[in-house]
Design a protein around this motif. Structure first.
Motif, PDB file in Angstrom:
ATOM      1  N   LYS A 106       0.819  -1.214   0.000  1.00 26.98           N
ATOM      2  CA  LYS A 106       0.000   0.000   0.000  1.00 26.98           C
ATOM      3  C   LYS A 106       0.856   1.268   0.000  1.00 26.98           C
ATOM      4  CE  LYS A 106      -3.245  -2.541   2.908  1.00 26.98           C
ATOM      5  NZ  LYS A 106      -4.328  -2.862   2.077  1.00 26.98           N
ATOM      6  N   GLN A 107       2.152   1.115   0.226  1.00 27.29           N
ATOM      7  CA  GLN A 107       3.038   2.249   0.459  1.00 27.29           C
ATOM      8  C   GLN A 107       3.099   3.231  -0.709  1.00 27.29           C
ATOM      9  OE1 GLN A 107       5.007   2.467   3.571  1.00 27.29           O
ATOM     10  NE2 GLN A 107       4.922   4.566   2.869  1.00 27.29           N
ATOM     11  N   ALA A 108       3.279   2.749  -1.929  1.00 25.18           N
ATOM     12  CA  ALA A 108       3.440   3.661  -3.074  1.00 25.18           C
ATOM     13  C   ALA A 108       2.187   4.516  -3.287  1.00 25.18           C
ATOM     14  CB  ALA A 108       3.774   2.877  -4.342  1.00 25.18           C
ATOM     15  N   ALA A 109       1.021   3.893  -3.218  1.00 25.06           N
ATOM     16  CA  ALA A 109      -0.231   4.640  -3.420  1.00 25.06           C
ATOM     17  C   ALA A 109      -0.425   5.659  -2.299  1.00 25.06           C
ATOM     18  CB  ALA A 109      -1.411   3.686  -3.496  1.00 25.06           C
ATOM     19  N   PHE A 110      -0.173   5.244  -1.071  1.00 25.34           N
ATOM     20  CA  PHE A 110      -0.332   6.153   0.066  1.00 25.34           C
ATOM     21  C   PHE A 110       0.652   7.317  -0.042  1.00 25.34           C
ATOM     22  CE2 PHE A 110       0.432   7.508   4.463  1.00 25.34           C
ATOM     23  CZ  PHE A 110      -0.857   7.838   4.831  1.00 25.34           C
ATOM     24  N   ASN A 111       1.897   7.014  -0.343  1.00 27.58           N
ATOM     25  CA  ASN A 111       2.903   8.071  -0.470  1.00 27.58           C
ATOM     26  C   ASN A 111       2.545   9.067  -1.568  1.00 27.58           C
ATOM     27  OD1 ASN A 111       4.390   6.945   1.584  1.00 27.58           O
ATOM     28  ND2 ASN A 111       5.941   6.065   0.249  1.00 27.58           N
ATOM     29  N   MET A 112       1.999   8.579  -2.678  1.00 37.26           N
ATOM     30  CA  MET A 112       1.671   9.474  -3.784  1.00 37.26           C
ATOM     31  C   MET A 112       0.516  10.400  -3.428  1.00 37.26           C
ATOM     32  SD  MET A 112       2.212  10.861  -6.616  1.00 37.26           S
ATOM     33  CE  MET A 112       3.512   9.874  -7.309  1.00 37.26           C
ATOM     34  N   ILE A 113      -0.520   9.883  -2.790  1.00 31.55           N
ATOM     35  CA  ILE A 113      -1.639  10.769  -2.460  1.00 31.55           C
ATOM     36  C   ILE A 113      -1.205  11.799  -1.422  1.00 31.55           C
ATOM     37  CG2 ILE A 113      -2.802   9.416  -0.643  1.00 31.55           C
ATOM     38  CD1 ILE A 113      -5.450  10.166  -2.203  1.00 31.55           C
ATOM     39  N   ILE A 114      -0.378  11.401  -0.477  1.00 38.02           N
ATOM     40  CA  ILE A 114       0.130  12.359   0.512  1.00 38.02           C
ATOM     41  C   ILE A 114       0.999  13.409  -0.184  1.00 38.02           C
ATOM     42  CG2 ILE A 114       1.605  12.647   2.547  1.00 38.02           C
ATOM     43  CD1 ILE A 114      -1.221  11.418   3.109  1.00 38.02           C
ATOM     44  N   ALA A 115       1.857  12.982  -1.105  1.00 38.63           N
ATOM     45  CA  ALA A 115       2.709  13.926  -1.836  1.00 38.63           C
ATOM     46  C   ALA A 115       1.859  14.941  -2.609  1.00 38.63           C
ATOM     47  CB  ALA A 115       3.647  13.183  -2.779  1.00 38.63           C
ATOM     48  N   ARG A 142       3.879  18.268  -3.106  1.00 40.25           N
ATOM     49  CA  ARG A 142       5.164  17.760  -3.614  1.00 40.25           C
ATOM     50  C   ARG A 142       4.992  17.012  -4.925  1.00 40.25           C
ATOM     51  NH1 ARG A 142       6.755  13.814  -0.648  1.00 40.25           N
ATOM     52  NH2 ARG A 142       4.963  13.643   0.721  1.00 40.25           N
ATOM     53  N   ALA A 143       3.763  16.747  -5.313  1.00 39.38           N
ATOM     54  CA  ALA A 143       3.428  16.093  -6.581  1.00 39.38           C
ATOM     55  C   ALA A 143       2.143  16.736  -7.090  1.00 39.38           C
ATOM     56  CB  ALA A 143       3.234  14.592  -6.388  1.00 39.38           C
ATOM     57  N   ARG A 144       1.895  16.603  -8.371  1.00 41.36           N
ATOM     58  CA  ARG A 144       0.663  17.146  -8.940  1.00 41.36           C
ATOM     59  C   ARG A 144      -0.504  16.221  -8.604  1.00 41.36           C
ATOM     60  NH1 ARG A 144       0.553  17.312 -14.488  1.00 41.36           N
ATOM     61  NH2 ARG A 144       1.498  15.291 -14.338  1.00 41.36           N
ATOM     62  N   VAL A 145      -1.680  16.782  -8.461  1.00 40.94           N
ATOM     63  CA  VAL A 145      -2.876  15.987  -8.198  1.00 40.94           C
ATOM     64  C   VAL A 145      -3.038  14.925  -9.284  1.00 40.94           C
ATOM     65  CG1 VAL A 145      -5.392  16.069  -7.942  1.00 40.94           C
ATOM     66  CG2 VAL A 145      -3.971  17.855  -6.906  1.00 40.94           C
ATOM     67  N   ALA A 146      -2.744  15.266 -10.532  1.00 38.50           N
ATOM     68  CA  ALA A 146      -2.875  14.321 -11.647  1.00 38.50           C
ATOM     69  C   ALA A 146      -1.932  13.125 -11.516  1.00 38.50           C
ATOM     70  CB  ALA A 146      -2.632  15.028 -12.973  1.00 38.50           C
ATOM     71  N   ASP A 147      -0.841  13.270 -10.760  1.00 34.93           N
ATOM     72  CA  ASP A 147       0.109  12.162 -10.588  1.00 34.93           C
ATOM     73  C   ASP A 147      -0.464  11.003  -9.789  1.00 34.93           C
ATOM     74  OD1 ASP A 147       1.977  13.643 -12.015  1.00 34.93           O
ATOM     75  OD2 ASP A 147       2.982  14.393 -10.201  1.00 34.93           O
ATOM     76  N   VAL A 148      -1.568  11.225  -9.106  1.00 33.50           N
ATOM     77  CA  VAL A 148      -2.195  10.174  -8.297  1.00 33.50           C
ATOM     78  C   VAL A 148      -2.948   9.169  -9.170  1.00 33.50           C
ATOM     79  CG1 VAL A 148      -3.874   9.738  -6.438  1.00 33.50           C
ATOM     80  CG2 VAL A 148      -2.354  11.723  -6.313  1.00 33.50           C
ATOM     81  N   GLU A 149      -3.326   9.561 -10.370  1.00 33.71           N
ATOM     82  CA  GLU A 149      -4.197   8.737 -11.215  1.00 33.71           C
ATOM     83  C   GLU A 149      -3.773   7.268 -11.325  1.00 33.71           C
ATOM     84  OE1 GLU A 149      -6.622   8.922 -15.425  1.00 33.71           O
ATOM     85  OE2 GLU A 149      -4.879  10.210 -15.163  1.00 33.71           O
ATOM     86  N   PRO A 150      -2.499   6.942 -11.569  1.00 32.74           N
ATOM     87  CA  PRO A 150      -2.135   5.516 -11.691  1.00 32.74           C
ATOM     88  C   PRO A 150      -2.302   4.725 -10.386  1.00 32.74           C
ATOM     89  CG  PRO A 150      -0.379   6.920 -12.545  1.00 32.74           C
ATOM     90  CD  PRO A 150      -1.372   7.822 -11.881  1.00 32.74           C
ATOM     91  N   HIS A 161       1.076  16.428   6.536  1.00 36.89           N
ATOM     92  CA  HIS A 161       0.771  15.092   7.066  1.00 36.89           C
ATOM     93  C   HIS A 161       1.550  14.900   8.359  1.00 36.89           C
ATOM     94  CE1 HIS A 161       1.602  10.574   6.830  1.00 36.89           C
ATOM     95  NE2 HIS A 161       0.337  10.699   7.201  1.00 36.89           N
ATOM     96  N   THR A 162       0.830  14.624   9.451  1.00 34.65           N
ATOM     97  CA  THR A 162       1.485  14.513  10.753  1.00 34.65           C
ATOM     98  C   THR A 162       1.506  13.112  11.333  1.00 34.65           C
ATOM     99  OG1 THR A 162      -0.576  15.124  11.895  1.00 34.65           O
ATOM    100  CG2 THR A 162       0.976  16.917  11.359  1.00 34.65           C
ATOM    101  N   ASP A 163       0.572  12.261  10.910  1.00 40.25           N
ATOM    102  CA  ASP A 163       0.518  10.926  11.501  1.00 40.25           C
ATOM    103  C   ASP A 163      -0.231   9.981  10.571  1.00 40.25           C
ATOM    104  OD1 ASP A 163       0.955   8.923  13.388  1.00 40.25           O
ATOM    105  OD2 ASP A 163      -0.639   9.564  14.738  1.00 40.25           O
TER     106      ASP A 163
END
Length: 164
Positions: free
Chosen positions: A7-16, A21-29, A70-72
């Motif tokens: 689950k780490q990559a998806a979670f990290n991307m949405i937080i980014a 730190r990342a564009r909203v569109a980068d979450v799509e994949p 993101h704090t926790d």
């Protein structure tokens, strides 16, 4: 708390994306095209709705330079993940910080399948109207109308303006 590896990559991307730190569109994949979106007791479906809402907050919300801190992270008994943090943005040139917010995610096979949020999470970006038992729908209607006319509301626009 450690997010499981699958689950780490998806979670990290949405937080980014939420932190800017990342564009909203980068979450799509990392998000199901038919993601289930819970907003209080209301349910919607689809990545495009999530994308439009987040882009609306950034482009049309009252807080400029809006981003999350993101704090926790909590892993729940039902295997969902809760992200805890707060919004930061400038209102009338003064940086403001929201109350604590919590958003819950169900991630399966590396893809976000379901999101739970509540209107109280959007007071900083959209104003006190989000606390009202009826009038909170006004920014939602504004977002709906905005998406018909704003090129930013289309994920295709974000991809076409991507710099390499």
């Amino acid at each position: 708390m450690q997010v499981p590896d699958d689950k780490q990559a998806a979670f990290n991307m949405i937080i980014a994306a939420l932190e800017g730190r990342a564009r909203v569109a980068d979450v799509e994949p990392f998000m199901s095209p038919d993601v289930i979106l819970h907003f209080d007791s209301n349910t919607s479906y689809g990545y495009r709705i999530w994308y439009t809402w987040l882009t609306f907050l950034q482009v049309r919300g009252r807080a400029k330079d809006l981003h999350a801190i993101h704090t926790d992270t909590r892993i729940n008994a039902d295997d969902t993940i809760t992200a805890i943090g707060y919004w930061v943005g400038a209102i009338n040139g003064v940086e403001q910080r929201s109350d604590e917010l919590k958003v819950h995610y169900r991630i399966e096979e590396g893809v976000i399948q379901e999101i739970w949020t509540e209107r109280i999470n959007y007071v900083l970006p959209l104003g006190e109207v989000m606390r009202h038992p009826v009038l909170w729908v006004l920014p939602v209607v504004h977002c709906t109308v905005w998406k018909w006319f704003a090129k930013e509301a289309n994920p295709q626009f974000a991809r076409s303006t991507q710099t390499t």
